[in-house]
Design a protein around this motif. Structure first.
Motif, PDB file in Angstrom:
ATOM      1  N   UNK A 107      12.263  -2.608   0.230  1.00  0.00           N
ATOM      2  CA  UNK A 107      11.001  -2.330  -0.437  1.00  0.00           C
ATOM      3  C   UNK A 107       9.888  -3.095   0.274  1.00  0.00           C
ATOM      4  N   UNK A 108       8.706  -2.547   0.217  1.00  0.00           N
ATOM      5  CA  UNK A 108       7.539  -3.289   0.686  1.00  0.00           C
ATOM      6  C   UNK A 108       7.396  -4.491  -0.245  1.00  0.00           C
ATOM      7  N   UNK A 109       7.248  -5.706   0.269  1.00  0.00           N
ATOM      8  CA  UNK A 109       7.333  -6.895  -0.589  1.00  0.00           C
ATOM      9  C   UNK A 109       6.268  -6.989  -1.672  1.00  0.00           C
ATOM     10  N   UNK A 110       5.143  -6.272  -1.517  1.00  0.00           N
ATOM     11  CA  UNK A 110       4.068  -6.534  -2.467  1.00  0.00           C
ATOM     12  C   UNK A 110       3.940  -5.484  -3.552  1.00  0.00           C
ATOM     13  N   UNK A 111       4.423  -4.279  -3.334  1.00  0.00           N
ATOM     14  CA  UNK A 111       4.473  -3.323  -4.444  1.00  0.00           C
ATOM     15  C   UNK A 111       5.504  -2.249  -4.130  1.00  0.00           C
ATOM     16  N   UNK A 112       5.785  -1.403  -5.105  1.00  0.00           N
ATOM     17  CA  UNK A 112       6.842  -0.413  -4.895  1.00  0.00           C
ATOM     18  C   UNK A 112       6.292   0.915  -4.414  1.00  0.00           C
ATOM     19  N   UNK A 113       5.065   0.944  -3.930  1.00  0.00           N
ATOM     20  CA  UNK A 113       4.522   2.208  -3.463  1.00  0.00           C
ATOM     21  C   UNK A 113       5.054   2.613  -2.111  1.00  0.00           C
ATOM     22  N   UNK A 114       5.743   1.680  -1.457  1.00  0.00           N
ATOM     23  CA  UNK A 114       6.144   1.925  -0.081  1.00  0.00           C
ATOM     24  C   UNK A 114       7.501   1.297   0.150  1.00  0.00           C
ATOM     25  N   UNK A 115       8.322   1.925   0.979  1.00  0.00           N
ATOM     26  CA  UNK A 115       9.545   1.247   1.405  1.00  0.00           C
ATOM     27  C   UNK A 115       9.856   1.643   2.838  1.00  0.00           C
ATOM     28  N   UNK A 116      10.692   0.830   3.477  1.00  0.00           N
ATOM     29  CA  UNK A 116      11.010   1.079   4.885  1.00  0.00           C
ATOM     30  C   UNK A 116      12.500   1.332   5.011  1.00  0.00           C
ATOM     31  N   UNK A 117      12.848   2.171   5.977  1.00  0.00           N
ATOM     32  CA  UNK A 117      14.273   2.416   6.194  1.00  0.00           C
ATOM     33  C   UNK A 117      14.511   2.539   7.687  1.00  0.00           C
ATOM     34  N   UNK A 118      15.653   2.020   8.114  1.00  0.00           N
ATOM     35  CA  UNK A 118      15.967   2.124   9.542  1.00  0.00           C
ATOM     36  C   UNK A 118      17.367   2.675   9.678  1.00  0.00           C
ATOM     37  N   UNK A 119      17.588   3.375  10.757  1.00  0.00           N
ATOM     38  CA  UNK A 119      18.863   4.067  10.883  1.00  0.00           C
ATOM     39  C   UNK A 119      19.330   4.073  12.325  1.00  0.00           C
ATOM     40  N   UNK A 120      20.566   4.464  12.531  1.00  0.00           N
ATOM     41  CA  UNK A 120      21.115   4.469  13.881  1.00  0.00           C
ATOM     42  C   UNK A 120      20.606   5.658  14.698  1.00  0.00           C
ATOM     43  N   UNK A 121      19.683   6.460  14.137  1.00  0.00           N
ATOM     44  CA  UNK A 121      19.073   7.491  14.975  1.00  0.00           C
ATOM     45  C   UNK A 121      17.827   6.936  15.659  1.00  0.00           C
ATOM     46  N   UNK A 122      17.757   5.617  15.821  1.00  0.00           N
ATOM     47  CA  UNK A 122      16.690   4.923  16.553  1.00  0.00           C
ATOM     48  C   UNK A 122      15.318   4.974  15.891  1.00  0.00           C
ATOM     49  N   UNK A 124      12.582   3.903  12.747  1.00  0.00           N
ATOM     50  CA  UNK A 124      12.251   3.066  11.602  1.00  0.00           C
ATOM     51  C   UNK A 124      11.161   3.819  10.870  1.00  0.00           C
ATOM     52  N   UNK A 125      11.439   4.240   9.625  1.00  0.00           N
ATOM     53  CA  UNK A 125      10.451   5.041   8.898  1.00  0.00           C
ATOM     54  C   UNK A 125       9.857   4.226   7.765  1.00  0.00           C
ATOM     55  N   UNK A 126       8.563   4.376   7.575  1.00  0.00           N
ATOM     56  CA  UNK A 126       7.864   3.732   6.472  1.00  0.00           C
ATOM     57  C   UNK A 126       7.501   4.843   5.498  1.00  0.00           C
ATOM     58  N   UNK A 127       8.093   4.835   4.322  1.00  0.00           N
ATOM     59  CA  UNK A 127       7.952   5.938   3.366  1.00  0.00           C
ATOM     60  C   UNK A 127       6.926   5.630   2.289  1.00  0.00           C
ATOM     61  N   UNK A 128       6.267   6.678   1.840  1.00  0.00           N
ATOM     62  CA  UNK A 128       5.425   6.595   0.653  1.00  0.00           C
ATOM     63  C   UNK A 128       6.344   7.007  -0.504  1.00  0.00           C
TER      64      UNK A 128
END
Lengths: 404, 296
Positions: A107-122, A124-128
């Protein structure tokens, strides 16, 4: 406990001591939750879990098919028979889903409006979170094993990315591109973690058996590489320099006060390091089996003295006393390897996910017994009435109640 | 009234999955009791491992009348710590006569873990003894963290007995034994201590140093080869016999009764402490005694 409360009333003991004592007691007597569980969404193994740091209301999970699911875990802890439902999922049908397994979500540390995910397909996505659309995508050149964002940083918005290439990239959220590269490891970096108390301190562990501490403001290189023998010449050869483990470093976790670092290696050892001096505290945790293929997420309790470390150990989660290295007990419940566990600081609960696609919830044991008796009878009245009374398989119908 | 309560409790413990009617019959309307005796046992075991946060458990205090420290001839610091007592016991298990006095009594560090419960405390006490120069640690064995422990007095006697006389020997005994507590030495430390190259070669021939790398050496026990061979054979034979048992577990009493030839030299107790401490087997308490189960 009553004498403790009495002393608190008199003023002999401070109120904070009661909080600390109760949190410690709860952190050490966990058991599989009798009434609550998490809805089963993932069809494959679960690699990563994260609880949002702002309110502790949502659980984010990433699986090995690329699926990301958000669960609402906010319930009154003593509630009976509640299933935590998934609020939203990024399933296989989503246009922007990861093509390969999701290794880390946060999760984005300051609110839940955003989170990040990384995967073995190289990627790193930042999601809304509300739109479930990636606002930003960082492309690395090698599969990513782990990423972490500092929970307290105010002067920077950097995400540390650990990938198969031997350098650590720092991706900046403000500008949308990787800004720094930390060079020092010789092989794939398996785990990376920011310190919870110092916003510029980063720890990283890699397949070259080294654990390095970095201050990202320092231009030249790492602060120090931690040495498991504390400088004593005990290793195999005199040129074997400063390795943290005799195998790959798989998992890292800072304690809540940021003063100590727990590292997990494929040499089946857990080591506790003092962050300020970089020395091995030589606490002996014994042999903790580690498969070692990928990043394993450890958790350390917060607010308890002594801290409890929750370490996935094949199909159990082992609970260790961090101060003297004793294995307190094992949490047995998964059917297959456990990949990740996370500690809920407000309720002292542990969520663990594994290859059997289950997320299990471990609650402190209050000695409460879930009384299912009345509920079952109510259900029967609504439905068929010709089954008079429930019969259990072991009950016999010939002995009478009066005999012993 | 008391009798009736007791009978109700027993009945609930014996039937599995008590139905609602049974649970409803409960005196004083108190909460339902746990249904199985094993559940109570598990809870008690868990309670004993949780740290005593509310200071509920009474700590046993030894009163002053038990031993008068001022008048006794032993000082408190001379009383052996738990680890030292464990080391002395393990040392007594080794019978050097069987090896024709070619080795000093060698004990492994992991054997202490099977006697002293807390590994960190055992490590700390071993380090303290090492700083006080009462014991010496050596690296022996396949893995990088198996250490052998020999008491300094035994080691000194053994070196005096087995090594050929020479100036190097005396200097080694004076400097390396008394001053340093290292496991290995490198060229720089050796020259600092005043050893010339020929003397280093003499020590190598005498068996006191083992080659580790270019310009660095392990401090070793002369004649440890026969000990290691016997030890490895014994350990493998015990592990093989546990592996062959059904479910890979065996009662400790039964293991002791099995007469394995490879184990006779060092003794079965020595090997049992070693495999428990090295975490190759786990020790479980059962109603028929202690059971050893092989870890995968």
């Amino acid at each position: 406990m009553l004498s403790f409360l009495e002393e608190r009333r008199n003023g002999c003991k401070k109120p904070e001591l009661l909080v600390r004592a109760e949190v410690t007691r709860r952190a050490f007597c966990l058991e599989l939750s009798k009434g609550r569980d998490v809805q089963r969404i993932h069809q494959s193994g679960i690699n990563t879990l994260d609880i949002d740091p702002t309110e502790g209301k949502y659980l984010l999970s990433g699986g090995s098919m690329g699926v990301i699911a958000v669960f609402d875990i906010e319930t009154v802890p003593a509630a009976k028979e509640v299933t935590c439902e998934a609020v939203c999922t990024v399933g296989r049908s989503n246009k922007h889903v990861h093509k390969r397994s999701v290794e880390t979500v946060q999760w984005y540390p300051h609110d839940t409006g955003m989170f990040t995910s990384s995967s073995t397909d190289c990627l790193l996505k930042v999601w809304d979170t509300n739109a479930l659309v990636p606002a930003e995508t960082f492309t690395m050149d090698k599969p990513i094993y782990c990423h972490d964002m500092s929970p307290i940083a105010t002067k920077h918005c950097l995400i540390g990315v650990a990938s198969q290439s031997s350098h650590i990239s720092l991706c900046d959220l403000k500008t949308g591109s990787p800004t720094h590269i930390l060079k020092g490891h010789r092989a794939a970096v398996m785990c990376v973690k920011w310190s919870p108390k110092q916003e510029f301190l980063l720890a990283s562990g890699s397949q070259d058996n080294k654990l390095m501490l970095w201050d990202i403001r320092k231009a030249k290189g790492c602060l120090m590489a931690l040495d498991q023998h504390n400088g004593e010449a005990v290793g195999h050869s005199s040129t074997a320099v400063r390795t943290a483990h005799s195998g790959h470093v798989n998992g890292l976790c800072f304690t809540e006060d940021g003063l100590r670092l727990l590292s997990y290696g494929t040499d089946d050892r857990l080591r506790l390091w003092d962050v300020v001096t970089g020395k091995n505290t030589l606490v002996n945790f014994g042999k903790v089996t580690n498969d070692g293929r990928k990043n394993v997420k450890l958790a350390v309790s917060s607010g308890a003295v002594p801290d409890a470390a929750f370490v996935p150990n094949t199909a159990d989660v082992a609970v260790f006393d961090v101060q003297n290295g004793e294995l307190v007990y094992d949490l047995k419940g998964h059917y297959s390897n456990v990949n990740c566990c996370t500690f809920h600081p407000l309720f002292q609960e542990v969520y663990s996910g594994g290859n059997d696609s289950n997320i299990l919830l471990w609650e402190p044991d209050e000695g409460r017994v879930v009384d299912r008796g009345e509920e079952k009878q109510v259900k029967q009245k609504k439905g068929r009435t010709f089954y008079g009374q429930t019969m259990t398989a072991t009950e016999d119908t010939w002995s009478s109640d009066e005999d012993g | 009234m008391l009798l009736k309560r007791g009978r109700n409790k027993l009945r609930m413990l014996s039937t599995e999955g008590a139905t609602t009617t049974d649970r409803g019959v409960n005196c004083c309307g108190c909460e339902s009791l746990p249904t199985l005796a094993s559940e109570i046992l598990v809870k008690a075991m868990k309670r004993s491992r949780v740290p005593d946060v509310f200071s509920n458990r009474k700590k046993v205090r030894v009163t002053g009348t038990a031993h008068n420290w001022e008048e006794s001839s032993i000082s408190p610091s001379e009383v052996a710590s738990e680890t030292k007592a464990a080391l002395l016991y393990l040392r007594s298990l080794v019978n050097v006569q069987v090896f024709e006095d070619r080795i000093p009594p060698i004990v492994f560090k992991q054997q202490v873990y099977s006697i002293v419960k807390c590994k960190t405390a055992a490590d700390k006490q071993i380090n303290d003894l090492r700083e006080k120069k009462e014991i010496k640690l050596f690296r022996l064995g396949k893995e990088s963290d198996t250490f052998a422990i020999v008491f300094t007095d035994d080691y000194r006697e053994h070196v005096r007995r087995t090594m050929a006389d020479g100036p190097a020997k005396e200097r080694f005994l004076d400097t390396v034994l008394e001053k340093t507590s290292d496991v290995s030495l490198d060229k720089k430390t050796m020259t600092d201590l005043g050893f010339k190259d020929e003397e280093i070669t003499q020590l190598l021939h005498g068996g006191v140093l083992n080659v580790r790398d270019v310009g660095s050496w392990w401090i070793a026990i002369p004649g440890a080869g026969i000990f290691m061979k016997c030890f490895n054979k014994g350990r493998d034979s015990i592990l093989r016999s546990i592996r062959k048992s059904k479910y890979q577990k065996i009662l400790q009493q039964e293991l002791e009764d099995r007469k394995l030839r490879a184990v006779q030299k060092l003794g079965i107790q020595y090997h049992i402490h070693d495999i428990i401490g090295a975490e190759l087997v786990t020790r479980l308490d059962t109603t028929s005694g202690t059971m050893l189960r092989l870890d995968q």
